[in-house]
Design a protein around this motif. Structure first.
Motif, mmCIF file in Angstrom:
data_model
loop_
_atom_site.group_PDB
_atom_site.id
_atom_site.type_symbol
_atom_site.label_atom_id
_atom_site.label_comp_id
_atom_site.label_asym_id
_atom_site.label_seq_id
_atom_site.Cartn_x
_atom_site.Cartn_y
_atom_site.Cartn_z
ATOM 1 N N LYS A 7 0.754 -1.246 -0.168
ATOM 2 C CA LYS A 7 -0.104 -0.036 -0.212
ATOM 3 C C LYS A 7 0.918 1.269 0.127
ATOM 4 O O LYS A 7 0.530 2.121 -0.719
ATOM 5 C CB LYS A 7 -0.864 -0.197 1.123
ATOM 6 N N TYR A 8 1.934 1.114 0.852
ATOM 7 C CA TYR A 8 2.821 2.493 1.101
ATOM 8 C C TYR A 8 3.436 2.398 -0.573
ATOM 9 O O TYR A 8 3.635 3.599 -0.941
ATOM 10 C CB TYR A 8 3.919 2.095 1.937
ATOM 11 N N LEU A 9 3.875 1.631 -1.089
ATOM 12 C CA LEU A 9 4.555 1.704 -2.550
ATOM 13 C C LEU A 9 3.295 2.167 -3.403
ATOM 14 O O LEU A 9 3.882 2.914 -4.637
ATOM 15 C CB LEU A 9 5.180 0.259 -2.924
ATOM 16 N N ALA A 10 2.023 1.655 -3.375
ATOM 17 C CA ALA A 10 1.147 2.088 -4.519
ATOM 18 C C ALA A 10 1.058 3.628 -4.317
ATOM 19 O O ALA A 10 1.081 4.603 -5.392
ATOM 20 C CB ALA A 10 -0.033 1.643 -4.107
ATOM 21 N N ARG A 11 1.138 4.261 -2.961
ATOM 22 C CA ARG A 11 1.071 5.484 -2.769
ATOM 23 C C ARG A 11 2.065 6.291 -3.530
ATOM 24 O O ARG A 11 1.975 7.232 -3.899
ATOM 25 C CB ARG A 11 0.758 5.818 -1.284
ATOM 26 N N GLN A 12 3.391 5.674 -3.257
ATOM 27 C CA GLN A 12 4.411 6.591 -3.812
ATOM 28 C C GLN A 12 4.555 6.610 -5.371
ATOM 29 O O GLN A 12 4.835 7.640 -6.124
ATOM 30 C CB GLN A 12 5.901 5.652 -3.462
ATOM 31 N N ILE A 13 4.119 5.542 -5.906
ATOM 32 C CA ILE A 13 3.968 5.357 -7.266
ATOM 33 C C ILE A 13 3.020 6.379 -8.042
ATOM 34 O O ILE A 13 3.074 6.970 -9.099
ATOM 35 C CB ILE A 13 3.629 3.722 -7.937
ATOM 36 N N ASP A 14 1.745 6.345 -7.214
ATOM 37 C CA ASP A 14 0.956 7.312 -7.661
ATOM 38 C C ASP A 14 1.454 8.722 -7.676
ATOM 39 O O ASP A 14 1.183 9.764 -8.360
ATOM 40 C CB ASP A 14 -0.552 7.454 -6.594
ATOM 41 N N PHE A 15 2.307 9.059 -6.700
ATOM 42 C CA PHE A 15 2.828 10.454 -6.558
ATOM 43 C C PHE A 15 4.177 10.684 -7.315
ATOM 44 O O PHE A 15 4.043 11.694 -7.960
ATOM 45 C CB PHE A 15 3.487 10.462 -4.954
ATOM 46 N N ASP A 16 4.774 9.537 -7.524
ATOM 47 C CA ASP A 16 5.925 9.723 -8.356
ATOM 48 C C ASP A 16 6.013 8.410 -9.453
ATOM 49 O O ASP A 16 6.814 7.265 -8.821
ATOM 50 C CB ASP A 16 7.277 10.051 -7.680
ATOM 51 N N PRO A 17 5.702 8.427 -10.645
ATOM 52 C CA PRO A 17 5.615 7.098 -11.321
ATOM 53 C C PRO A 17 7.111 6.846 -11.704
ATOM 54 O O PRO A 17 7.043 5.901 -12.649
ATOM 55 C CB PRO A 17 4.636 7.600 -12.557
ATOM 56 N N ASP A 18 8.057 7.693 -11.681
ATOM 57 C CA ASP A 18 9.379 7.234 -12.168
ATOM 58 C C ASP A 18 10.137 6.649 -11.027
ATOM 59 O O ASP A 18 11.602 6.645 -11.174
ATOM 60 C CB ASP A 18 10.145 8.654 -12.527
ATOM 61 N N ILE A 19 9.614 6.091 -9.894
ATOM 62 C CA ILE A 19 10.458 5.395 -8.922
ATOM 63 C C ILE A 19 11.002 4.135 -9.204
ATOM 64 O O ILE A 19 10.377 3.404 -10.252
ATOM 65 C CB ILE A 19 9.558 5.401 -7.648
ATOM 66 N N TRP A 20 12.110 3.632 -8.813
ATOM 67 C CA TRP A 20 12.518 2.174 -9.031
ATOM 68 C C TRP A 20 12.119 1.578 -7.798
ATOM 69 O O TRP A 20 11.982 2.002 -6.768
ATOM 70 C CB TRP A 20 14.084 2.284 -8.924
ATOM 71 N N LEU A 21 11.859 0.068 -7.984
ATOM 72 C CA LEU A 21 11.393 -0.643 -6.963
ATOM 73 C C LEU A 21 12.473 -2.015 -7.023
ATOM 74 O O LEU A 21 12.118 -2.703 -8.020
ATOM 75 C CB LEU A 21 10.098 -1.253 -6.732
ATOM 76 N N VAL A 22 13.296 -2.347 -6.043
ATOM 77 C CA VAL A 22 13.822 -3.648 -6.025
ATOM 78 C C VAL A 22 13.275 -4.264 -4.948
ATOM 79 O O VAL A 22 13.333 -3.799 -3.765
ATOM 80 C CB VAL A 22 15.362 -3.300 -5.810
ATOM 81 N N GLU A 23 13.254 -5.644 -5.174
ATOM 82 C CA GLU A 23 12.694 -6.450 -4.118
ATOM 83 C C GLU A 23 13.811 -7.610 -3.989
ATOM 84 O O GLU A 23 14.170 -8.272 -4.802
ATOM 85 C CB GLU A 23 11.231 -7.159 -4.349
ATOM 86 N N VAL A 24 13.977 -7.692 -2.732
ATOM 87 C CA VAL A 24 15.000 -8.778 -2.062
ATOM 88 C C VAL A 24 14.302 -9.779 -1.098
ATOM 89 O O VAL A 24 13.661 -9.459 -0.331
ATOM 90 C CB VAL A 24 16.085 -8.030 -1.301
ATOM 91 N N GLU A 25 14.536 -11.041 -1.504
ATOM 92 C CA GLU A 25 14.214 -12.109 -0.555
ATOM 93 C C GLU A 25 14.914 -12.778 0.269
ATOM 94 O O GLU A 25 16.305 -13.029 -0.205
ATOM 95 C CB GLU A 25 13.544 -13.355 -1.512
ATOM 96 N N ASP A 26 14.963 -12.286 1.438
ATOM 97 C CA ASP A 26 15.814 -12.795 2.683
ATOM 98 C C ASP A 26 15.217 -12.966 3.990
ATOM 99 O O ASP A 26 14.686 -11.855 4.477
ATOM 100 C CB ASP A 26 16.770 -11.586 2.630
#
Length: 115
Positions: free
Chosen positions: A84-103
């Motif tokens: 949900k936090y990431l969805a809000r950030q993408i709505d605010f700035d569609p140019d963000i990068w998202l890296v997902e790490v599984e650890d």
């Protein structure tokens, strides 16, 4: 001078792999200077989330390295809260990068985490 976001993300993914964690780019942002968010999936339904630290956290006016801060008040949090936090950030700035790490251990491999 700060590295381009695309180069930083590529190097970060390599570092995660060297450390034994699986990492992928979930969202490509602006090549030059897109904001970078890192989600650490602990594989138990919870996640940690890190994003760019505010400029006020730097000692120098134009730092050359990137600094990150925890995006959620208490970490780890349920995956749904991070998404949900990431969805809000993408709505605010569609140019963000998202890296997902599984650890499962929650290691973030970020060199500079503030606050």
């Amino acid at each position: 001078m700060r590295l381009k976001s695309a180069i930083w993300v590529s190097a970060y993914i390599r570092r995660c792999m060297v450390e034994g964690a699986y990492a992928v780019v979930r969202r490509r942002g602006a090549e030059e200077a897109g904001a970078i968010f890192v989600k650490i999936d602990r594989l138990d339904g919870t996640a940690d989330l890190y994003g760019p630290a505010p400029q006020s956290s730097f000692d120098e006016p134009h730092p050359g390295d990137r600094a990150f801060m925890a995006c959620l008040k208490a970490q780890p949090r349920p995956n749904e809260e991070a998404e949900k936090y990431l969805a809000r950030q993408i709505d605010f700035d569609p140019d963000i990068w998202l890296v997902e790490v599984e650890d499962p251990q929650g290691r973030h491999f970020l060199d500079r985490v503030v606050g």
